[in-house]
Write a protein that holds these residues in place. Structure first.
Motif, PDB file in Angstrom:
ATOM      1  N   GLN A  66       1.119  -1.118   0.019  1.00  0.00           N
ATOM      2  CA  GLN A  66       0.074   0.077  -0.211  1.00  0.00           C
ATOM      3  C   GLN A  66       0.478   1.255   0.529  1.00  0.00           C
ATOM      4  O   GLN A  66       0.513   1.791  -0.380  1.00  0.00           O
ATOM      5  N   GLN A  70       0.914   3.976  -2.238  1.00  0.00           N
ATOM      6  CA  GLN A  70       0.547   5.540  -2.524  1.00  0.00           C
ATOM      7  C   GLN A  70       1.373   6.274  -2.957  1.00  0.00           C
ATOM      8  O   GLN A  70       1.730   7.692  -3.277  1.00  0.00           O
ATOM      9  N   ASN A 403      -8.447   1.945  -9.864  1.00  0.00           N
ATOM     10  CA  ASN A 403      -8.680   2.461  -8.630  1.00  0.00           C
ATOM     11  C   ASN A 403      -9.862   2.741  -7.868  1.00  0.00           C
ATOM     12  O   ASN A 403     -10.244   3.587  -7.893  1.00  0.00           O
ATOM     13  N   ALA A 406      -9.758   4.641  -4.611  1.00  0.00           N
ATOM     14  CA  ALA A 406      -9.304   6.489  -4.907  1.00  0.00           C
ATOM     15  C   ALA A 406     -10.904   6.941  -4.578  1.00  0.00           C
ATOM     16  O   ALA A 406     -11.271   8.183  -4.404  1.00  0.00           O
TER      17      ALA A 406
HETATM   18  C1  LIG Z   1      -5.380   3.776  -4.817  1.00  0.00           C
HETATM   19  O1  LIG Z   1      -5.912   5.073  -4.338  1.00  0.00           O
HETATM   20  C2  LIG Z   1      -5.867   5.281  -3.365  1.00  0.00           C
HETATM   21  C3  LIG Z   1      -6.675   6.039  -2.723  1.00  0.00           C
HETATM   22  O2  LIG Z   1      -6.206   7.663  -3.726  1.00  0.00           O
HETATM   23  C4  LIG Z   1      -4.326   5.423  -2.820  1.00  0.00           C
HETATM   24  O3  LIG Z   1      -4.045   5.464  -1.951  1.00  0.00           O
HETATM   25  C5  LIG Z   1      -4.020   3.915  -3.078  1.00  0.00           C
HETATM   26  O4  LIG Z   1      -2.309   3.523  -3.003  1.00  0.00           O
HETATM   27  C6  LIG Z   1      -4.213   3.301  -4.518  1.00  0.00           C
HETATM   28  N1  LIG Z   1      -3.325   2.539  -5.127  1.00  0.00           N
HETATM   29  C7  LIG Z   1      -2.864   1.863  -6.345  1.00  0.00           C
HETATM   30  C8  LIG Z   1      -2.043   0.683  -6.189  1.00  0.00           C
HETATM   31  O5  LIG Z   1      -3.146   3.028  -6.976  1.00  0.00           O
END
Ligand SMILES: *[C@@H]1O[C@H](CO)[C@@H](O)[C@H](O)[C@H]1NC(C)=O
Ligand code: HEM
Length: 502
Positions: A66, A70, A403, A406
């Motif tokens: 994660q 991010q 995603n 998000a």
């Molecule tokens: C998907 O979105 C969330 C919230 O914006 C973010 O924290 C997360 O890292 C994202 N996941 C990916 C795999 O890009």
């Protein structure tokens, strides 16, 4: 760095010149191919630069992926690519781009990528992983048959209501003591699929039924194990090695045999005048001979299993989130129960027609799905041809993930994105739809069971809250943390179901 490599090469060369030459040329070839691929088009979506072959694998913080993603999202925004092996993964965020990929270019991103652990078992059968003409035929047939067996009609509603009564009985047997509702909820939800596909439900204590559900659960668990992931990268080697992937294949074989047995039974009892369930309908389709069709017995087995896999875990996990949120937010639970008492009362079971008059309950169920967010990156698709997204070149074969987290936690769309709050789906006391709510995805390959899932969620949830109040066991704090399995589920919890004194 170069010095030891040099001496290693030297001794390799001394020992086996031909093999070394071969090894070196292989490495050079792969490097050249990689550079060519990267250079041939300068307009790829942005992303972290990766090494040949392993791609971005070593940039991932494996204990906390994660955190890495991010970082990527922050740095590259709503569209970025990562590479593992020879696969390119594209992560798409934000409603406009998600719609671009799943709706406007839905025909381009219509296929599923080939996942070796699935392909090894399912081949190209079933509904979830199939592609092309076979997918089209099977999906159309499944939708039509679900409709014939009462989707959106009274008959299906009656089946769910009946099952809700069994569920209430099973929960009553716990006598208000702390219990984990996982087992009972799973049984109830999967019995709906059983009654549609097999034509009957199982008693919760039926040994065969428990065996089937245990295998389904084991399969979902085993798939996330590292041996299975390794199988996805090196299937041709892993095939011959022992490990949990072999256990996975054994469990698959078990559920296949189970369904094959039920199909055999149906063949013996088949009545040409009467089609009682999905298997009957499929057997009749098989008897029409059409050489161009994808209807064959293996496909019947895997379509049936797909309905189980796609329909049981998802709906059951959502209901487990629902009960947990009720216990954590007793005032919200109280408002829902007040609405149930006002609209339905205690003398009859809730029906789908009640939904319209129950905006608060409906909003709460949507909020459970938003917060539960059980399939955070949707089910992957793959580009079937070269295309352009947001001005970037996206080559054929790129795996696309959207995603949904998000979207469901976007601070621009939700007043309190991180907090459970049914008001997100209400306006002046009326239910309000939100575009940024896509738990079932969108487009031509949208969840095939959306309507069924919505009916199950509404009826099971309201029937349970009509009869029980859910509470944390005394002196216990319930956690809202999630456990990432195939779906994002609550960490297992115990809860008390107190019969409502009327
Ligand atoms: C998907 O979105 C969330 C919230 O914006 C973010 O924290 C997360 O890292 C994202 N996941 C990916 C795999 O890009
Ligand atoms: C709360 C419950 C459920 C959720 C959140 C959910 C979500 C999803 C999602 C996100 C997809 C991927 C769609 C895409 O690729 O765009 C999907 C596909 C699918 N779902 Fe569901 N689902 C649920 C319940 C069900 C039920 C009850 C059934 C049983 C009929 C079902 C059957 C399927 C099938 C067969 C597919 C594959 C469709 C295809 O590839 O064409 N789902 N679901």
């Amino acid at each position: 760095m170069w010095f030891p490599l040099g001496s290693v090469l030297h001794s390799l060369w001394e020992g086996a010149p031909l093999q070394t030459l071969f090894l070196l040329s292989a490495i050079l070839l792969i490097l050249a191919k990689y550079l060519q691929k990267r250079r041939s088009h300068l307009n790829y979506p942005p992303g972290p630069p990766g090494l040949p072959i392993v791609g971005n694998f070593f940039q991932m913080d494996l204990k906390n992926p994660q955190k890495t993603t991010q970082k990527f999202t922050k740095k590259y925004g709503n569209i970025y690519c990562t590479h593992v092996g020879n696969l390119t993964f594209m992560m798409v965020s934000g409603l406009p781009l998600i719609k671009e990929v799943l709706v406007n270019q839905g025909h381009v991103f219509i296929d599923r990528p080939k996942v070796p652990v699935h392909f090894h078992v399912i081949k190209t059968f079933g509904l979830v992983m199939s592609n092309g003409q076979a997918w089209k035929q099977q999906r159309r047939f499944a939708l039509m048959t679900l409709r014939n067996f009462g989707l959106g009609k009274k008959s299906l509603e009656a089946r769910i209501q009946e099952e809700a009564r069994y569920l209430i009985e099973a929960i009553r047997e716990e006598q208000g003591q702390p219990f984990d509702p996982h087992f009972q909820i799973n049984n109830a939800v999967s019995n709906i699929i059983c009654s549609i596909t097999f034509g009957y439900r199982f008693d919760y204590h039926d040994a065969q039924f428990r065996e089937l559900l245990k295998s389904l659960d084991d399969i979902l668990h085993l798939e996330t194990r590292w041996e299975c992931q390794l199988f996805n990268i090196f299937p041709w080697i892993m095939k011959f090695l022992p490990g949990t992937h072999q256990k996975l294949f054994k469990e698959w074989r078990k559920v296949e045999i189970f369904v094959e047995g039920i199909i055999k039974q149906h063949k013996e009892d088949l009545n040409p005048e009467e089609t009682l369930d999905f298997i009957d309908a499929y057997l009749k389709e098989l008897s029409k001979d059409n050489i161009h069709s994808s209807f064959e017995e293996k496909n019947l087995v895997f379509c049936t299993l797909d309905l189980f896999f796609a329909g049981t875990e998802t709906t059951s996990t959502t209901l487990r989130w629902a009960l947990l949120y009720m216990a954590v937010y007793p005032e919200i639970q109280g408002r829902i129960q007040a609405e149930i008492d006002r609209v339905v009362g205690q003398s009859r079971q809730p029906t789908m027609d009640d939904k319209e008059n129950m905006p608060y309950t409906n909003a709460a169920i949507h909020e459970v799905q938003r917060m539960g967010n059980i399939i955070p990156f949707n089910v992957p698709r793959v580009a079937t041809v070269d295309t352009t997204v947001a001005g970037y070149h996206v080559p054929k074969g790129t795996v696309v993930m959207t995603n949904l987290t998000a979207l469901h936690r976007d601070p621009k769309e939700w007043a309190t994105p991180e907090t459970f709050n049914p008001e997100h789906f209400l306006e002046n006391g009326q239910f309000k739809k939100k575009d940024s709510f896509l738990p079932f995805s969108i487009g031509k390959r949208v969840c095939l069971g959306e309507q069924l899932a919505r009916a199950e969620l509404f009826l099971f949830f309201t029937c349970l809250l009509q009869k029980f109040s859910f509470q944390a066991p005394p002196n216990t704090h319930l956690s809202l943390d999630s456990d990432v399995r195939v779906t994002t589920s609550p960490v297992s919890y115990k809860i008390c179901a107190l019969p409502r004194a009327m």
